[in-house]
Write an enzyme that holds these catalytic residues in place. Structure first.
Site, PDB file in Angstrom:
ATOM      1  N   HIS A 121     -12.234  14.792  -5.862  1.00 41.62           N
ATOM      2  CA  HIS A 121     -10.982  15.430  -6.326  1.00 41.62           C
ATOM      3  C   HIS A 121      -9.802  15.066  -5.429  1.00 41.62           C
ATOM      4  O   HIS A 121      -8.849  15.828  -5.312  1.00 41.62           O
ATOM      5  CB  HIS A 121     -11.118  16.951  -6.389  1.00 41.62           C
ATOM      6  CG  HIS A 121     -12.364  17.421  -7.082  1.00 41.62           C
ATOM      7  ND1 HIS A 121     -12.428  17.675  -8.434  1.00 41.62           N
ATOM      8  CD2 HIS A 121     -13.617  17.638  -6.610  1.00 41.62           C
ATOM      9  CE1 HIS A 121     -13.654  18.055  -8.752  1.00 41.62           C
ATOM     10  NE2 HIS A 121     -14.396  18.037  -7.673  1.00 41.62           N
ATOM     11  N   SER A 131      11.801  -4.034  -0.110  1.00 42.26           N
ATOM     12  CA  SER A 131      12.722  -3.418  -1.063  1.00 42.26           C
ATOM     13  C   SER A 131      14.082  -4.084  -0.910  1.00 42.26           C
ATOM     14  O   SER A 131      14.469  -4.474   0.193  1.00 42.26           O
ATOM     15  CB  SER A 131      12.827  -1.921  -0.769  1.00 42.26           C
ATOM     16  OG  SER A 131      14.077  -1.433  -1.232  1.00 42.26           O
ATOM     17  N   LYS A 155      11.067  -0.837   4.009  1.00 40.21           N
ATOM     18  CA  LYS A 155       9.940  -0.700   3.084  1.00 40.21           C
ATOM     19  C   LYS A 155       8.944  -1.855   3.147  1.00 40.21           C
ATOM     20  O   LYS A 155       9.312  -3.009   3.323  1.00 40.21           O
ATOM     21  CB  LYS A 155      10.461  -0.605   1.634  1.00 40.21           C
ATOM     22  CG  LYS A 155      11.065   0.726   1.259  1.00 40.21           C
ATOM     23  CD  LYS A 155      10.068   1.887   1.295  1.00 40.21           C
ATOM     24  CE  LYS A 155       9.091   1.887   0.165  1.00 40.21           C
ATOM     25  NZ  LYS A 155       9.654   2.350  -1.101  1.00 40.21           N
ATOM     26  N   GLU A 176      -0.512  -2.570  -6.979  1.00 43.82           N
ATOM     27  CA  GLU A 176       0.093  -1.936  -8.159  1.00 43.82           C
ATOM     28  C   GLU A 176      -0.001  -2.849  -9.380  1.00 43.82           C
ATOM     29  O   GLU A 176      -0.251  -2.391 -10.505  1.00 43.82           O
ATOM     30  CB  GLU A 176       1.552  -1.593  -7.878  1.00 43.82           C
ATOM     31  CG  GLU A 176       1.697  -0.459  -6.871  1.00 43.82           C
ATOM     32  CD  GLU A 176       3.124  -0.297  -6.377  1.00 43.82           C
ATOM     33  OE1 GLU A 176       3.574   0.830  -6.283  1.00 43.82           O
ATOM     34  OE2 GLU A 176       3.798  -1.304  -6.086  1.00 43.82           O
TER      35      GLU A 176
END
Ligand code: ARG
Length: 482
Positions: free
Chosen positions: A172, A293, A299, A306
């Site tokens: 979980h 970024s 970043k 992804e």
């Protein structure tokens, strides 16, 4: 990859449309039909397979007495020449060619004159396209398997290094019990081994040759489908010509296998996104496999992971496209079946793009061992070990569970960890908690204790790794035909 992928299509053509079916038609096709019907801009990548099948067909025509030895020699030389011209780009299809078979017949006619028209005897684009797609996929599945093996290997190397590294194991997405981080990495290898198993099993069903089925009924010419099948590396020739030209089970099944790989990559990708986050800080991605970024200079983004997660959507979509195309089609060939190729090609291209990137990401990521180990016991992750110790001392698990539950609440209220408690504090919660219970409150002890088959004990992880390495070696050998 065969060099025919990603070929850009020249739409305009001065040439009169080349059609293999012009005989009974008075006028030419409408522009709208030509545009709807054309597939050569995507089926061009089948060139090597179509020519391979053409060579086999030329030989069978020769054995049947339908091509003289001299004609066969000239035919095979022209096929070689045409293949070379396709590779260099000296021979290119246009929209006027309709499909790969049409374009290649034009190429032969240009080289051989009317002799080029003899090759079509006894075959149809219906058995040709079914054959080409099987040949293409059987070839490319081996490349895909090699790339899955690279990812398995990257995961196994990291697992070997981190068999002894304790990490928070989760259910979980909550801390549950400590695990070996190597065990967790290998938990991503097993699904990939099953993916390869599935593709190897798929290959047995794909190894059936449709060539010789003609349009749907076979041929009245004395061809030899069994010999042709063997020449093309198939295990057998299709026993039913009607099934052979309409069957695309192999394409749908491949797409399921590809979608399943996509799903496994997406689950690994999701974990890597989490691990790389500021909240987890379990890994640091190598610069070569992370992105920045355009506005935030600090970043470092997990775009590879992804995209692995995102691309699974198009793999699932390709499977849906194929199943939807096949549903309710009457026998035998229907032009709907032309829609089989783009999803298959897209799935192959997608896997060929994603797999090397994920393998590179995994093999170069740096694991933050101290962070993993220090957070492994967080969230009272050793509570189960404590309850199981009481069980070994004769306490019913139900009572042990309740006592440890009280201890956890006591710790939360008093802002303490299980390991921080004094003898008096322990006894205050339950008489079962004698000082020796502290012996099981060690993460390495908790890992080592899970030493049955399949457990997370580092020694078991090393056994698991040895077994996996043997399996993966066999998978790699299958892919390269070694
Ligand atoms: N281009 C077609 C396909 O991809 C093969 C040609 C069969 N066409 C036909 N009209 N019988 O399925």
């Amino acid at each position: 990859m065969n060099g025919f992928e990603g070929w850009a299509f020249a739409v305009s053509s001065e040439r009169k449309p080349m059609r293999l079916w012009g005989g009974r038609f008075e006028g030419g096709p409408a522009d709208a039909l030509t545009r709807l019907s054309v597939s050569v801009h995507f089926d061009w990548r089948l060139v090597p397979y179509d020519l391979m099948a053409s060579r086999a067909h030329a030989r069978v025509l020769n054995r049947a007495g339908l091509l003289t030895n001299d004609e066969l020699g000239r035919m095979l030389a022209a096929i070689d020449d045409l293949e070379a011209a396709c590779k260099t780009g000296d021979f290119r299809p246009t929209i006027a060619d309709e499909d790969v078979h049409t374009a290649l017949e034009r190429g032969l006619l240009e080289r051989l004159g009317s002799l080029g028209g003899k090759l079509r005897a006894g075959r149809s684009r219906n058995d040709q396209i079914a054959t080409d797609l099987r040949l293409y996929l059987r070839d490319h599945v081996r490349t895909i398997v090699s790339r899955v093996v690279e990812l398995e290997t990257a995961l196994m190397s990291q697992a070997e290094e981190h068999a002894d590294t304790a990490a928070p194991g989760m259910t979980h997405l909550q801390h549950a019990q400590p695990v070996s981080f190597g065990h967790q990495l290998l938990a991503h290898v097993h699904p990939l081994t099953r993916d390869i198993d599935r593709l190897r099993d798929w290959d047995k069903r794909a190894a059936v040759s449709p060539l010789g089925s003609g349009a749907l009924a076979g041929s009245s010419l004395p061809l030899d489908p069994i010999a042709v099948a063997a020449e093309l590396g198939f295990d057998s020739a299709a026993p039913n010509s009607m099934d052979a030209v309409s069957d695309r089970d192999f394409a749908a099944e491949f797409l399921f296998d590809a979608a399943m790989i996509g799903i496994h990559l997406s689950r690994l990708g999701e974990e890597i996104v989490l691990w790389a986050s500021q909240e987890f800080r379990w890994i640091e991605m190598d610069d070569a496999y992370s992105t920045g970024s355009s506005i935030m200079p600090q970043k470092k983004n997990p775009d590879v992971a992804e995209l692995a997660r995102g691309k699974s959507g198009r793999l699932i979509g390709a499977l849906m496209t194929m199943l939807t195309t096949l549903k309710g089609l009457p026998l035998t060939y229907n032009r709907d079946l032309q829609e089989d190729k783009e999803p298959v090609f897209d799935a192959v291209d997608t896997l060929n793009l994603v797999l090397p990137a994920v393998a590179g990401l995994v093999s170069t990521m740096r694991v933050n061992k101290s962070r993993l180990e220090s957070s492994a016991p967080d969230g009272f992750a050793l509570a189960t070990d404590l309850a199981e110790l009481l069980v070994r001392k004769g306490v019913a698990f139900r009572d042990a569970h309740e006592a440890v539950g009280h201890l956890v609440v006591w710790c939360q209220v008093n802002d303490k960890d299980l390991g921080d408690l004094t003898d008096e504090e322990l006894l205050k919660v339950s008489p079962h908690f004698t000082p020796d219970v502290r012996d099981v409150l060690s993460v390495p002890g908790a890992l080592a204790a899970r030493k049955a088959h399949g457990g997370t004990a580092p020694d078991r992880v090393r056994d698991q790794l040895a077994t996996l390495r043997e399996l993966v070696d066999a998978q790699a050998a299958w892919a390269t035909g070694a």
